[in-house]
Scaffold this active site. Structure first.
Site, PDB file in Angstrom:
ATOM      1  N   HIS A 174     -57.758  29.324  -9.257  1.00 57.94           N
ATOM      2  CA  HIS A 174     -58.323  28.260  -8.411  1.00 57.94           C
ATOM      3  C   HIS A 174     -58.820  28.794  -7.073  1.00 57.94           C
ATOM      4  CE1 HIS A 174     -57.084  24.593 -10.740  1.00 57.94           C
ATOM      5  NE2 HIS A 174     -56.364  25.519 -11.342  1.00 57.94           N
ATOM      6  N   ASP A 386     -63.034  29.684   0.541  1.00 50.11           N
ATOM      7  CA  ASP A 386     -62.360  28.665  -0.257  1.00 50.11           C
ATOM      8  C   ASP A 386     -62.778  28.848  -1.708  1.00 50.11           C
ATOM      9  OD1 ASP A 386     -60.791  26.392  -0.660  1.00 50.11           O
ATOM     10  OD2 ASP A 386     -61.698  25.322   1.018  1.00 50.11           O
TER      11      ASP A 386
HETATM   12  P1  ADQ Z   1     -56.731  23.314  -1.692  1.00 49.23           P
HETATM   13  O1  ADQ Z   1     -56.687  24.542  -0.846  1.00 49.23           O
HETATM   14  O2  ADQ Z   1     -55.580  22.413  -1.566  1.00 49.23           O
HETATM   15  O3  ADQ Z   1     -56.965  23.650  -3.240  1.00 49.23           O
HETATM   16  P2  ADQ Z   1     -59.089  21.433  -1.708  1.00 49.23           P
HETATM   17  O4  ADQ Z   1     -59.906  21.848  -2.867  1.00 49.23           O
HETATM   18  O5  ADQ Z   1     -59.933  21.010  -0.554  1.00 49.23           O
HETATM   19  O6  ADQ Z   1     -58.105  22.567  -1.189  1.00 49.23           O
HETATM   20  O7  ADQ Z   1     -58.184  20.222  -2.143  1.00 49.23           O
HETATM   21  C1  ADQ Z   1     -57.382  19.506  -1.218  1.00 49.23           C
HETATM   22  C2  ADQ Z   1     -56.947  18.182  -1.849  1.00 49.23           C
HETATM   23  O8  ADQ Z   1     -55.988  17.570  -0.977  1.00 49.23           O
HETATM   24  C3  ADQ Z   1     -58.106  17.217  -2.016  1.00 49.23           C
HETATM   25  O9  ADQ Z   1     -58.076  16.660  -3.298  1.00 49.23           O
HETATM   26  C4  ADQ Z   1     -57.864  16.153  -0.941  1.00 49.23           C
HETATM   27  O10 ADQ Z   1     -58.199  14.834  -1.334  1.00 49.23           O
HETATM   28  C5  ADQ Z   1     -56.375  16.231  -0.710  1.00 49.23           C
HETATM   29  N1  ADQ Z   1     -56.139  15.899   0.711  1.00 49.23           N
HETATM   30  C6  ADQ Z   1     -56.704  16.504   1.755  1.00 49.23           C
HETATM   31  N2  ADQ Z   1     -56.293  15.939   2.900  1.00 49.23           N
HETATM   32  C7  ADQ Z   1     -55.454  14.947   2.574  1.00 49.23           C
HETATM   33  C8  ADQ Z   1     -54.668  14.018   3.333  1.00 49.23           C
HETATM   34  N3  ADQ Z   1     -54.662  13.988   4.676  1.00 49.23           N
HETATM   35  N4  ADQ Z   1     -53.882  13.179   2.672  1.00 49.23           N
HETATM   36  C9  ADQ Z   1     -53.871  13.197   1.323  1.00 49.23           C
HETATM   37  N5  ADQ Z   1     -54.559  14.057   0.568  1.00 49.23           N
HETATM   38  C10 ADQ Z   1     -55.342  14.925   1.179  1.00 49.23           C
HETATM   39  C11 ADQ Z   1     -57.075  24.848  -4.045  1.00 49.23           C
HETATM   40  C12 ADQ Z   1     -58.134  25.847  -3.615  1.00 49.23           C
HETATM   41  C13 ADQ Z   1     -59.484  25.165  -3.511  1.00 49.23           C
HETATM   42  C14 ADQ Z   1     -59.830  24.515  -4.841  1.00 49.23           C
HETATM   43  C15 ADQ Z   1     -58.680  23.672  -5.351  1.00 49.23           C
HETATM   44  C16 ADQ Z   1     -58.923  23.182  -6.776  1.00 49.23           C
HETATM   45  O11 ADQ Z   1     -57.784  26.435  -2.366  1.00 49.23           O
HETATM   46  O12 ADQ Z   1     -60.492  26.087  -3.147  1.00 49.23           O
HETATM   47  O13 ADQ Z   1     -60.965  23.684  -4.666  1.00 49.23           O
HETATM   48  O14 ADQ Z   1     -57.461  24.390  -5.353  1.00 49.23           O
HETATM   49  O15 ADQ Z   1     -59.215  24.230  -7.642  1.00 49.23           O
END
Ligand code: ADQ
Length: 498
Positions: A174, A386
């Site tokens: 991921h 990312d």
């Molecule tokens: P993450 O580093 O966690 O994921 P991201 O892909 O942006 O990063 O996902 C974050 C998730 O957390 C989103 O679904 C978002 O809705 C949720 N979220 C963010 N802020 C929030 C809040 N304040 N309250 C509740 N929920 C919140 C890792 C990798 C990424 C990759 C994903 C999936 O680092 O690059 O996209 O896995 O493969």
């Protein structure tokens, strides 16, 4: 539905965390089913094929009998089997916080200076990966397909092979895969690469990651050959033959789009905006993490306020940060630095009736998150690196069609797919980000609509269901030529006269 849905073997999903949260509430052990795109996309396939999900239930304390009762209940609730792999406090520290999050996480995001290469971490990583493999061996049979997720479990495929497993295995990373020069800093670089070659299919988010991986493999296996040039290629190295593909992960677009139009979300979004009359709201939403570029973003916003005074009173940055990994010193230091910068910038620019940065440090409910996506005019998503970045895609799904502008880091995996609609920026270049903010603020409705139309189309087409289907098809397809060549983002070079 993909062919795997009808195949006789079961799908076995393995991830560090099970899709349930087990915890003690008022002296009673409880479980909450996990939510999120990955769980909802995999659940139908798991149910149809009598599937299994293996992972850590998130607690080091529940006794085995209680845990087994809770997971049986959770299994009945979800419609597929949940199998635990137990970690104790030391495992959590050395394997999860240690190797996964103080070695692989920073290194794979190109931040080798943040790494702590403590030898005991590697010992814990191999030991825990073996423990996962033991549970998989006890639970699966030869016709199953075992799909292992993410950087915590890269060694599991090799452990399975060593234990004589004959089931086919796939692995999806991921997070990004780093370039050769950075990967080579890892003290355990060769055993880890060899372990990855033991999977039958490896999936990356982008072509960038796949290219980096193949360059590293070439070093350990100079005889390596790659055939094909589409989304999935075949890699031969020594006596190993495996498939390597790019599968940019998506979201449940329809669900985000539908929920964002629900009355309570619209009401909440209106309330949020009423508190900021006459302003264009810029939104940042991130887990607390140094890879997300939050401090660079604050500096860029400061730069915008300095250079474009007409933005004063006209815009507010709302930065939401979700608490994460606070037990790791670097994360705590980041929190302090963010809070210092917010204080400094607000101290510098606040005037009667206008505070430039609103800072929120907590997890949001789904309703609140959707309301923020809906209420803001500009999403400012500027990770230093990312794997994908789902927040960018969620914003595109939830924002009204004629309003939102996405400013996105070119180092987010999502940039490859979203480059035609987003304003792409180098997050290290604070002046460039400041100019993108200014450009977004003055952008007219026609351009906003045209850009958002493209963004929504991409996010809708390549959603989470497409992603699951593409990965599972790549595991079994006879002919790989049907997989299209994926989009790639390469920074545009300004014309240089030599
Ligand atoms: P993450 O580093 O966690 O994921 P991201 O892909 O942006 O990063 O996902 C974050 C998730 O957390 C989103 O679904 C978002 O809705 C949720 N979220 C963010 N802020 C929030 C809040 N304040 N309250 C509740 N929920 C919140 C890792 C990798 C990424 C990759 C994903 C999936 O680092 O690059 O996209 O896995 O493969």
């Amino acid at each position: 539905m993909n062919d795997m849905t009808h195949s006789s073997g079961r799908l076995v999903v393995v991830s560090n965390r099970l899709p349930v949260i087990v915890k003690l509430v008022d002296g009673h052990w409880t479980f909450t089913p996990g939510s999120g795109g990955l769980v909802s996309a995999l659940a139908p396939v798991l149910r149809n094929r009598g599937g299994i999900w293996i992972g850590w239930p998130g607690t080091t304390e529940a006794d085995p009998a209680t845990l087994s009762r809770l997971l049986q209940e959770a299994t009945r609730h979800s419609g597929y089997t949940l199998k635990p792999v137990m970690l104790d406090q030391r495992d959590k520290e050395d394997f999860y916080y240690g190797f996964a999050n103080e070695v692989i996480w920073p290194l794979f995001h190109d931040l080798q200076s943040h790494c702590n290469f403590a030898p005991r971490y590697w010992e814990a990583y191999t030991r825990i990966n073996r423990r996962f493999a033991d549970v998989i061996m006890q639970t699966t049979r030869p016709g199953d397909f075992i799909w292992i997720h993410d950087y915590h479990l890269m060694n599991v495929g090799q452990e399975l092979r060593a234990q004589g497993a004959s089931a086919r295995t796939g692995f999806f990373l991921h997070i990004p895969f780093p370039p050769l020069d950075i990967y080579m800093k890892l003290p355990w670089r060769f055993p880890l690469l060899r372990a990855l070659l033991d999977y039958d299919l490896i999936g990356f988010q982008t072509l960038r990651d796949r290219r980096n991986f193949l360059q590293c493999v070439r070093l350990v296996a100079p005889d390596m050959s790659v055939t094909g040039k589409g989304q999935v290629v075949t890699l031969r190295a020594g006596n190993r033959e495996l498939r390597v593909g790019t599968f940019p992960i998506g979201i449940d677009y329809q669900e985000f789009a539908r929920e964002s139009k629900a009355e309570p979300v619209i009401r909440k979004a209106r309330e949020l905006h009423e508190d900021l009359p006459g302003r264009q709201v810029i939104l940042g939403v991130d887990r607390l993490d140094y890879t997300k570029g939050i401090c660079h973003r604050f500096e860029a916003f400061r730069n915008a306020l300095q250079r474009f005074p007409e933005l004063h009173h006209r815009t507010t940055l709302i930065q939401v940060v979700v608490p994460s990994r606070e037990d790791i010193p670097k994360y705590n230091a980041l929190k302090m630095e963010m809070e210092r910068l917010v204080g400094e910038i607000n101290g510098q620019f606040t005037q009667s009736g206008w505070v430039p940065i609103h800072y929120i440090f907590r997890s949001l409910s789904r309703l609140e998150l959707l309301a923020y996506y809906r209420a803001c005019e500009i999403a400012l998503i500027t990770p230093l690196k990312d794997g994908m970045n789902l927040v960018a895609k969620e914003f595109c799904a939830a924002t009204p069609a004629n309003n939102g502008v996405l400013i996105l880091s070119e180092f987010a995996g999502a940039a490859a797919q979203l480059q035609k609609g987003a304003l792409l920026v180098n997050p290290y270049n604070v002046e460039e980000v400041a100019e993108a903010i200014q450009r977004a603020i003055v952008m007219g409705p026609g351009e906003r609509r045209a850009r958002m139309h493209k963004l929504k189309r991409f996010v809708r087409q390549y959603d989470i269901f497409w992603w699951v289907d593409a990965f599972l098809r790549a595991a079994i397809a006879k002919d790989l030529s049907n997989f299209p060549v994926p989009e790639e983002y390469v920074p545009h070079m300004e014309t240089i006269s030599l």
